[in-house]
Design an enzyme around this catalytic site. Structure first.
Site, PDB file in Angstrom:
ATOM      1  CE1 TYR A 298      -4.177  10.537 -14.036  1.00  0.00           C
ATOM      2  CE2 TYR A 298      -4.191  12.253 -15.716  1.00  0.00           C
ATOM      3  CZ  TYR A 298      -3.784  10.994 -15.282  1.00  0.00           C
ATOM      4  OH  TYR A 298      -2.987  10.206 -16.091  1.00  0.00           O
TER       5      TYR A 298
ATOM      6  CG  ASN B  32       2.246   3.109 -13.567  1.00  0.00           C
ATOM      7  OD1 ASN B  32       1.971   3.924 -14.442  1.00  0.00           O
ATOM      8  ND2 ASN B  32       1.528   2.011 -13.366  1.00  0.00           N
TER       9      ASN B  32
ATOM     10  CG  ASP C 285      -1.823   1.179   1.315  1.00  0.00           C
ATOM     11  OD1 ASP C 285      -1.653   2.110   0.511  1.00  0.00           O
ATOM     12  OD2 ASP C 285      -2.699   1.186   2.194  1.00  0.00           O
TER      13      ASP C 285
ATOM     14  CE  LYS D  90      -0.703  10.762 -12.977  1.00  0.00           C
ATOM     15  NZ  LYS D  90       0.225   9.699 -12.488  1.00  0.00           N
TER      16      LYS D  90
END
Length: 259
Positions: free
Chosen positions: A170, A95, A68, A174
């Site tokens: 997101y 990733n 985790d 990113k």
């Protein structure tokens, strides 16, 4: 050393977080086919087992681990297991990604905080803890897997008439990952560790036909990415072929960010 030999990853130990996901499984295969021993790790151990079994059937050295990546204790435990088994860790692909919430007005605070536990804090912990191992050996490559939507704003017209959406969390995660990469590259370069970002565009993964049509019209190369499109760039950044490259963001996007 001959040029093609620079891309070889023999005797390298690579860890791919979220390696059983849409993008992760392609990264794992690319690294393993280049000769690396690859650890595929995520909270969903069963999925990692499936990916590892598929790769092992092709005589690739891929092994599953549960971790985790929101937990410092679990990341430390994984680090110790890998060091005990292999003695070193040469390549880290960050990733793993959490997705929750929707567009700006559709995202609850609880959803935002939930995804940031992995996308922000988990990323930091992985870079810190595995970067420390690489610093000790004065060698290593960290590759953070971001997105074109960490580079440019989303084109919301792509999603019209489809169930697909682009979440506000997101974009934040990113974009932050790309600049964290620059910080890490500057900090770790004197210790022989390189840090770069791989930013894919859309990857074909069973999206609705209308979304695919919209995307293909927008991207200069006229299609979404497939797995092979990601593998070459991944091997390049992990290997000695990119020995003098650090702090960079490589967009594998069919020209999306060029226009």
């Amino acid at each position: 050393m001959k040029t093609l030999e620079l891309f070889q990853l023999r005797e390298r130990i690579a860890l791919v977080s979220g390696g059983a996901g849409i993008v992760g499984k392609y990264l794992v295969r690319g690294l393993a086919e280049a000769g690396a021993t690859v650890i595929v790790a995520s909270r969903g151990y069963a999925s990692c087992e499936v990916v590892a079994a598929e790769m092992q059937a092709d005589d690739l050295a891929v092994f599953p681990e549960r971790c985790d990546f929101t937990s410092e204790l679990e990341i430390r435990a994984l680090r110790q297991r890998l060091l005990g088994r292999y003695g070193h860790i040469d390549v880290l692909f960050n990733n793993a990604v959490a997705r929750s919430g929707g567009e700006l007005m559709d995202t609850k605070m609880e959803e935002w905080e939930s995804v940031m536990a992995l996308n922000s804090t988990g990323l930091f912990l992985s870079c810190q803890l595995f970067g420390e191992v690489m610093m000790t050996r004065k060698s290593g490559s960290i590759v953070n897997v971001a997105s074109i939507y960490g580079m440019v704003g989303p084109d919301f017209s792509l999603y019209e008439g489809t169930p697909v959406h682009n979440s506000v969390s997101y974009a934040y995660a990113k974009g932050g990952m790309i600049n964290l990469t620059r910080y890490l590259a500057s900090f770790l370069a004197p210790h022989g560790v390189r840090v770069n970002t791989l930013s894919p565009g859309g990857v074909l993964a069973g999206q609705p036909e209308r979304f695919i049509e919209n995307y293909n019209k927008r991207v200069p190369m006229g299609r979404l990415a497939n797995g092979a499109d990601l593998q070459g760039a991944a091997v390049f950044l992990a290997s000695d072929a990119s020995a003098y490259i650090t702090g960079q963001n490589i967009a594998v996007d069919g020209g999306w960010t060029a226009i």
